[in-house]
Design an enzyme around this catalytic site. Structure first.
Site, PDB file in Angstrom:
ATOM      1  N   TYR A 178     -35.180 153.026 -40.993  1.00 28.89           N
ATOM      2  CA  TYR A 178     -34.545 152.166 -39.987  1.00 28.89           C
ATOM      3  C   TYR A 178     -34.857 150.699 -40.248  1.00 28.89           C
ATOM      4  CZ  TYR A 178     -33.314 150.165 -35.461  1.00 28.89           C
ATOM      5  OH  TYR A 178     -32.761 149.393 -34.465  1.00 28.89           O
ATOM      6  N   ASN A 182     -22.341 146.721 -34.641  1.00 31.92           N
ATOM      7  CA  ASN A 182     -23.436 147.134 -33.765  1.00 31.92           C
ATOM      8  C   ASN A 182     -23.906 148.564 -34.026  1.00 31.92           C
ATOM      9  OD1 ASN A 182     -24.955 147.108 -30.951  1.00 31.92           O
ATOM     10  ND2 ASN A 182     -23.639 148.918 -30.953  1.00 31.92           N
ATOM     11  N   ALA A 225     -36.004 149.290 -42.973  1.00 29.98           N
ATOM     12  CA  ALA A 225     -35.484 148.873 -44.273  1.00 29.98           C
ATOM     13  C   ALA A 225     -33.985 148.619 -44.217  1.00 29.98           C
ATOM     14  CB  ALA A 225     -35.805 149.938 -45.323  1.00 29.98           C
ATOM     15  N   SER A 226     -33.270 149.477 -43.502  1.00 28.35           N
ATOM     16  CA  SER A 226     -31.815 149.306 -43.414  1.00 28.35           C
ATOM     17  C   SER A 226     -31.449 148.058 -42.628  1.00 28.35           C
ATOM     18  CB  SER A 226     -31.178 150.537 -42.759  1.00 28.35           C
ATOM     19  OG  SER A 226     -31.529 150.640 -41.386  1.00 28.35           O
ATOM     20  N   LYS A 227     -32.212 147.755 -41.582  1.00 28.51           N
ATOM     21  CA  LYS A 227     -31.930 146.553 -40.795  1.00 28.51           C
ATOM     22  C   LYS A 227     -32.264 145.290 -41.594  1.00 28.51           C
ATOM     23  CE  LYS A 227     -30.342 148.358 -36.975  1.00 28.51           C
ATOM     24  NZ  LYS A 227     -28.953 148.080 -36.508  1.00 28.51           N
ATOM     25  N   SER A 263     -32.620 144.270 -36.133  1.00 28.51           N
ATOM     26  CA  SER A 263     -33.723 144.678 -35.264  1.00 28.51           C
ATOM     27  C   SER A 263     -34.997 143.985 -35.732  1.00 28.51           C
ATOM     28  CB  SER A 263     -33.923 146.194 -35.326  1.00 28.51           C
ATOM     29  OG  SER A 263     -35.158 146.575 -34.744  1.00 28.51           O
TER      30      SER A 263
END
Length: 298
Positions: free
Chosen positions: A178, A114, A180-182, A166
């Site tokens: 953010y 998480n 791209a990482s998700k 997300s």
């Protein structure tokens, strides 16, 4: 209702009491599960609900104070939890924390990745250092914790890994690193499900929408109104909505589900922006969460 003493009950997204017996004798490790008050993020809410359902829960956070705060909340409602402090972007620290929890709890049955941070904004505003910092926690740390958990899950006969992504991964938000990482986390989920399936380890990903949580609390009341109006139900989501979905994927009810990327967004990603314009312009009256104020993202 489970018959739990009144002083141990708590409100969990429309359910008067989150106590139950869906995870008796199980152990669950949740990253980013620390808290500092009553306004809970998805990690803390998930940990509290897992413990209320009978699991021993590991509260892994970079802040020892925040980890202890969640542990106290769990213990006050009759649950069992262990505080763990580590910077999980450090591979050795991540492995040591997972090993410590498995040793103290006696086994490991489920992992919830998480922990996450937002970025500096859109790509034009993102520095290379900021990009690397977001990917280090949102993707690399999740991989490191999952890899450290693998032998413990195997020893227990299998288990469940739940990654928290997300809707920024699948819709344009101008979120830069953010989003791209998700998206990378969703791809990691599918690859791990493929790699670990024969070990009886299920790996799934939840994609929360505009939840009213600390990371998504921006724009004030107007921001909350707009985010609430943007989903098909016109109802505000909270950290508990994500926690209940994690509970399903962590437990035996989902034994035949793996490699799934599941939205928890009240239909936000199932509809076009044009279709929602009437609701955004003239939101329905009387909608919202009947157990709290009306509302934002993960």
């Amino acid at each position: 209702m489970s018959g739990t003493p009144e002083n141990q009950s708590f409100e969990v997204g429309g359910h008067a009491d989150g106590h139950g017996t869906r995870l008796p004798g199980k152990t669950v490790l949740v990253t980013g599960a620390g808290s500092s008050g009553d306004f809970l993020g998805t990690g803390a809410a998930t940990a509290i609900l897992m413990a209320a359902q009978g699991a021993t829960v590991g509260i892994l956070d970079i802040s020892g104070e925040r980890a202890e705060h969640t542990v106290r909340r769990i213990e006050e409602s009759g649950g069992r939890a262990i505080a763990l402090t580590a910077d999980i972007t450090d591979e050795e620290a991540a492995r040591a924390a997972v090993d410590d929890f498995a040793d103290r709890a006696g086994r490991l049955d489920a992992l919830v990745n998480n922990a996450g941070i937002s970025g500096e904004g859109g790509i034009a505003a993102t520095t290379r250092a900021g990009w690397d910092r977001v990917f280090a926690l949102n993707v690399t740390a999740a991989m490191q914790v999952a890899r450290a958990a693998h032998p413990h899950l195997v020893r227990g006969g299998g288990g469940s890994v739940v990654n928290v992504s997300s809707i920024a991964a699948v819709r344009g938000f101008g979120s830069g690193a953010y989003g791209a990482s998700k998206g990378a986390l969703q791809s990691l989920t599918i690859d791990l499900a493929y790699s670990w399936g024969r070990d009886n380890i299920r790996v799934n990903c939840l994609v929360p929408g505009h939840l009213h949580t600390p990371i998504g609390d921006h724009g004030g009341e107007e921001g909350r109104r707009m985010r609430r109006a943007a989903n098909l139900l016109g109802v505000e989501g909270t950290a508990w909505d994500l926690a209940w979905a994690v509970l399903f994927l962590a437990g035996a009810e989902s034994r035949w589900i793996t490699g799934a990327v599941i939205p928890v967004d009240a239909g936000t990603t199932a509809v076009t922006a044009l279709a929602m314009l009437p609701h955004l312009a003239e939101p329905r009256q009387g909608t919202g969460n009947p157990h709290g104020p009306p509302g934002t993202a993960e």
